[in-house]
Design a protein around this motif. Sequence first.
Motif, PDB file in Angstrom:
ATOM      1  N   UNK A  18      33.312 -12.195  94.190  1.00  0.00           N
ATOM      2  CA  UNK A  18      33.349 -10.729  94.053  1.00  0.00           C
ATOM      3  C   UNK A  18      34.747 -10.195  94.335  1.00  0.00           C
ATOM      4  N   UNK A  19      35.359 -10.715  95.379  1.00  0.00           N
ATOM      5  CA  UNK A  19      36.716 -10.281  95.720  1.00  0.00           C
ATOM      6  C   UNK A  19      37.700 -10.613  94.595  1.00  0.00           C
ATOM      7  N   UNK A  20      37.600 -11.828  94.071  1.00  0.00           N
ATOM      8  CA  UNK A  20      38.495 -12.236  92.988  1.00  0.00           C
ATOM      9  C   UNK A  20      38.258 -11.394  91.741  1.00  0.00           C
ATOM     10  N   UNK A  32      36.370 -20.690  87.650  1.00  0.00           N
ATOM     11  CA  UNK A  32      36.940 -19.358  87.397  1.00  0.00           C
ATOM     12  C   UNK A  32      38.364 -19.261  87.925  1.00  0.00           C
ATOM     13  N   UNK A  33      38.626 -19.829  89.112  1.00  0.00           N
ATOM     14  CA  UNK A  33      39.995 -19.764  89.651  1.00  0.00           C
ATOM     15  C   UNK A  33      40.961 -20.538  88.760  1.00  0.00           C
ATOM     16  N   UNK A  34      40.497 -21.662  88.214  1.00  0.00           N
ATOM     17  CA  UNK A  34      41.354 -22.435  87.308  1.00  0.00           C
ATOM     18  C   UNK A  34      41.656 -21.642  86.045  1.00  0.00           C
ATOM     19  N   UNK A  35      40.638 -21.000  85.489  1.00  0.00           N
ATOM     20  CA  UNK A  35      40.831 -20.183  84.287  1.00  0.00           C
ATOM     21  C   UNK A  35      41.708 -18.969  84.584  1.00  0.00           C
ATOM     22  N   UNK A  36      41.458 -18.351  85.705  1.00  0.00           N
ATOM     23  CA  UNK A  36      42.171 -17.150  86.129  1.00  0.00           C
ATOM     24  C   UNK A  36      43.665 -17.429  86.309  1.00  0.00           C
ATOM     25  N   UNK A  37      43.963 -18.530  86.962  1.00  0.00           N
ATOM     26  CA  UNK A  37      45.348 -18.818  87.358  1.00  0.00           C
ATOM     27  C   UNK A  37      46.051 -19.837  86.468  1.00  0.00           C
ATOM     28  N   UNK A  38      45.417 -20.234  85.381  1.00  0.00           N
ATOM     29  CA  UNK A  38      46.051 -21.178  84.465  1.00  0.00           C
ATOM     30  C   UNK A  38      46.229 -22.557  85.074  1.00  0.00           C
ATOM     31  N   UNK A  39      45.301 -22.965  85.919  1.00  0.00           N
ATOM     32  CA  UNK A  39      45.380 -24.289  86.538  1.00  0.00           C
ATOM     33  C   UNK A  39      44.792 -25.297  85.559  1.00  0.00           C
ATOM     34  N   UNK A  40      45.618 -26.218  85.109  1.00  0.00           N
ATOM     35  CA  UNK A  40      45.165 -27.262  84.200  1.00  0.00           C
ATOM     36  C   UNK A  40      45.003 -26.823  82.763  1.00  0.00           C
ATOM     37  N   UNK A  41      45.511 -25.674  82.424  1.00  0.00           N
ATOM     38  CA  UNK A  41      45.419 -25.161  81.055  1.00  0.00           C
ATOM     39  C   UNK A  41      45.865 -23.714  81.007  1.00  0.00           C
ATOM     40  N   UNK A  42      45.690 -23.131  79.860  1.00  0.00           N
ATOM     41  CA  UNK A  42      46.104 -21.732  79.703  1.00  0.00           C
ATOM     42  C   UNK A  42      45.189 -20.806  80.496  1.00  0.00           C
ATOM     43  N   UNK A  43      45.755 -19.719  81.022  1.00  0.00           N
ATOM     44  CA  UNK A  43      44.898 -18.720  81.680  1.00  0.00           C
ATOM     45  C   UNK A  43      43.962 -18.082  80.653  1.00  0.00           C
ATOM     46  N   UNK A  44      42.772 -17.749  81.099  1.00  0.00           N
ATOM     47  CA  UNK A  44      41.798 -17.087  80.238  1.00  0.00           C
ATOM     48  C   UNK A  44      41.038 -16.088  81.106  1.00  0.00           C
ATOM     49  N   UNK A  45      41.560 -14.863  81.167  1.00  0.00           N
ATOM     50  CA  UNK A  45      40.979 -13.839  82.020  1.00  0.00           C
ATOM     51  C   UNK A  45      39.543 -13.502  81.667  1.00  0.00           C
ATOM     52  N   UNK A  46      39.221 -13.468  80.381  1.00  0.00           N
ATOM     53  CA  UNK A  46      37.854 -13.124  79.963  1.00  0.00           C
ATOM     54  C   UNK A  46      36.862 -14.195  80.426  1.00  0.00           C
ATOM     55  N   UNK A  47      37.213 -15.462  80.227  1.00  0.00           N
ATOM     56  CA  UNK A  47      36.321 -16.545  80.670  1.00  0.00           C
ATOM     57  C   UNK A  47      36.236 -16.572  82.195  1.00  0.00           C
ATOM     58  N   UNK A  48      37.368 -16.354  82.860  1.00  0.00           N
ATOM     59  CA  UNK A  48      37.366 -16.317  84.331  1.00  0.00           C
ATOM     60  C   UNK A  48      36.418 -15.232  84.820  1.00  0.00           C
ATOM     61  N   UNK A  49      36.488 -14.060  84.213  1.00  0.00           N
ATOM     62  CA  UNK A  49      35.622 -12.943  84.587  1.00  0.00           C
ATOM     63  C   UNK A  49      34.148 -13.358  84.486  1.00  0.00           C
TER      64      UNK A  49
END
Length: 131
Positions: free
Chosen positions: A113-115, A81-98
Amino acid sequence: MNPGVRRLSFQLGRAYDRQGTNQDAYHAYKRAADLGSAAAKVNIGILYQQGRRFERSDAKARLWFRDAAEMGLAEGMYCYATALDNGIGGRPDGAAARGWYIKAAQLGTLKARDALVRLDIDGPGTGARCD
Protein backbone atom coordinates in the motif's frame (compact mmCIF):
# COMPACT_ATOMS: atom_id res chain seq x y z
CA MET A 1 4.25 -33.23 -3.22
CA ASN A 2 5.29 -33.89 0.32
CA PRO A 3 4.50 -30.83 2.45
CA GLY A 4 6.67 -32.11 5.32
CA VAL A 5 9.77 -32.33 3.13
CA ARG A 6 8.93 -28.98 1.52
CA ARG A 7 8.62 -27.28 4.92
CA LEU A 8 11.78 -28.96 6.24
CA SER A 9 13.74 -27.92 3.14
CA PHE A 10 12.49 -24.34 3.48
CA GLN A 11 13.44 -24.19 7.17
CA LEU A 12 16.86 -25.66 6.40
CA GLY A 13 17.30 -22.94 3.77
CA ARG A 14 16.43 -20.28 6.35
CA ALA A 15 18.97 -21.71 8.79
CA TYR A 16 21.70 -21.67 6.13
CA ASP A 17 20.61 -18.18 5.08
CA ARG A 18 21.00 -16.88 8.64
CA GLN A 19 24.48 -18.40 8.82
CA GLY A 20 25.45 -16.72 5.57
CA THR A 21 26.06 -20.01 3.76
CA ASN A 22 24.08 -18.88 0.77
CA GLN A 23 25.02 -21.71 -1.63
CA ASP A 24 23.62 -24.20 0.87
CA ALA A 25 20.60 -21.95 1.44
CA TYR A 26 19.98 -21.86 -2.31
CA HIS A 27 20.03 -25.65 -2.61
CA ALA A 28 17.64 -26.11 0.31
CA TYR A 29 15.31 -23.37 -0.96
CA LYS A 30 15.48 -24.82 -4.48
CA ARG A 31 14.35 -28.20 -3.20
CA ALA A 32 11.46 -26.52 -1.36
CA ALA A 33 10.61 -24.48 -4.48
CA ASP A 34 10.64 -27.63 -6.61
CA LEU A 35 8.14 -29.09 -4.13
CA GLY A 36 5.84 -26.06 -4.53
CA SER A 37 7.00 -23.48 -1.97
CA ALA A 38 6.32 -19.95 -3.19
CA ALA A 39 8.09 -18.55 -0.11
CA ALA A 40 11.24 -20.43 -1.08
CA LYS A 41 11.03 -18.81 -4.53
CA VAL A 42 10.93 -15.35 -2.93
CA ASN A 43 13.98 -16.19 -0.83
CA ILE A 44 15.87 -17.47 -3.87
CA GLY A 45 15.03 -14.21 -5.62
CA ILE A 46 16.39 -12.27 -2.66
CA LEU A 47 19.62 -14.32 -2.74
CA TYR A 48 20.08 -13.43 -6.41
CA GLN A 49 19.19 -9.78 -5.85
CA GLN A 50 21.53 -9.29 -2.90
CA GLY A 51 24.35 -11.41 -4.31
CA ARG A 52 26.14 -11.74 -0.98
CA ARG A 53 28.36 -14.82 -1.18
CA PHE A 54 26.13 -15.84 -4.06
CA GLU A 55 25.69 -15.07 -7.74
CA ARG A 56 24.23 -11.60 -8.26
CA SER A 57 21.59 -11.57 -10.98
CA ASP A 58 18.73 -9.10 -11.00
CA ALA A 59 17.22 -10.85 -14.02
CA LYS A 60 17.08 -14.20 -12.19
CA ALA A 61 15.73 -12.48 -9.06
CA ARG A 62 12.90 -10.97 -11.11
CA LEU A 63 12.01 -14.37 -12.57
CA TRP A 64 11.88 -16.03 -9.15
CA PHE A 65 9.75 -13.18 -7.79
CA ARG A 66 7.38 -13.52 -10.76
CA ASP A 67 7.00 -17.24 -10.16
CA ALA A 68 6.13 -16.64 -6.48
CA ALA A 69 3.70 -13.87 -7.43
CA GLU A 70 1.94 -16.06 -9.97
CA MET A 71 1.56 -18.75 -7.28
CA GLY A 72 -0.52 -16.23 -5.29
CA LEU A 73 1.92 -15.43 -2.48
CA ALA A 74 1.43 -11.82 -1.30
CA GLU A 75 5.16 -11.38 -0.55
CA GLY A 76 5.96 -12.70 -4.03
CA MET A 77 3.52 -10.20 -5.53
CA TYR A 78 5.15 -7.38 -3.59
CA CYS A 79 8.68 -8.43 -4.55
CA TYR A 80 7.75 -8.80 -8.22
CA ALA A 81 6.09 -5.37 -8.11
CA THR A 82 9.27 -3.83 -6.67
CA ALA A 83 11.28 -5.36 -9.51
CA LEU A 84 8.86 -3.99 -12.10
CA ASP A 85 8.64 -0.64 -10.33
CA ASN A 86 12.38 -0.12 -10.04
CA GLY A 87 13.57 -1.81 -13.23
CA ILE A 88 15.31 -4.62 -11.37
CA GLY A 89 16.26 -7.30 -13.87
CA GLY A 90 14.50 -5.62 -16.77
CA ARG A 91 12.76 -2.50 -17.91
CA PRO A 92 10.58 -0.61 -15.42
CA ASP A 93 6.87 -1.13 -15.94
CA GLY A 94 4.82 1.15 -13.72
CA ALA A 95 1.45 -0.17 -14.91
CA ALA A 96 2.36 -3.80 -14.20
CA ALA A 97 3.95 -2.81 -10.88
CA ARG A 98 0.72 -1.04 -9.90
CA GLY A 99 -1.29 -4.17 -10.65
CA TRP A 100 0.93 -6.40 -8.51
CA TYR A 101 1.09 -3.85 -5.68
CA ILE A 102 -2.71 -3.73 -5.68
CA LYS A 103 -2.96 -7.54 -5.53
CA ALA A 104 -0.46 -7.68 -2.66
CA ALA A 105 -2.23 -4.85 -0.82
CA GLN A 106 -5.58 -6.63 -1.20
CA LEU A 107 -3.99 -9.59 0.58
CA GLY A 108 -2.98 -7.31 3.48
CA THR A 109 0.60 -6.35 2.61
CA LEU A 110 0.95 -2.89 4.13
CA LYS A 111 4.27 -2.12 2.45
CA ALA A 112 2.53 -2.68 -0.90
CA ARG A 113 0.00 0.00 0.00
CA ASP A 114 2.80 2.39 0.88
CA ALA A 115 4.64 1.66 -2.37
CA LEU A 116 1.41 2.13 -4.33
CA VAL A 117 0.99 5.62 -2.87
CA ARG A 118 4.59 6.49 -3.78
CA LEU A 119 4.06 5.08 -7.27
CA ASP A 120 0.94 7.23 -7.70
CA ILE A 121 2.75 10.35 -6.51
CA ASP A 122 6.20 9.93 -8.05
CA GLY A 123 5.76 7.35 -10.81
CA PRO A 124 7.99 4.30 -11.32
CA GLY A 125 11.26 4.12 -9.43
CA THR A 126 9.86 4.38 -5.92
CA GLY A 127 12.84 2.63 -4.36
CA ALA A 128 10.57 0.09 -2.62
CA ARG A 129 12.65 -2.92 -1.65
CA CYS A 130 12.13 -6.61 -1.24
CA ASP A 131 14.46 -7.99 1.39
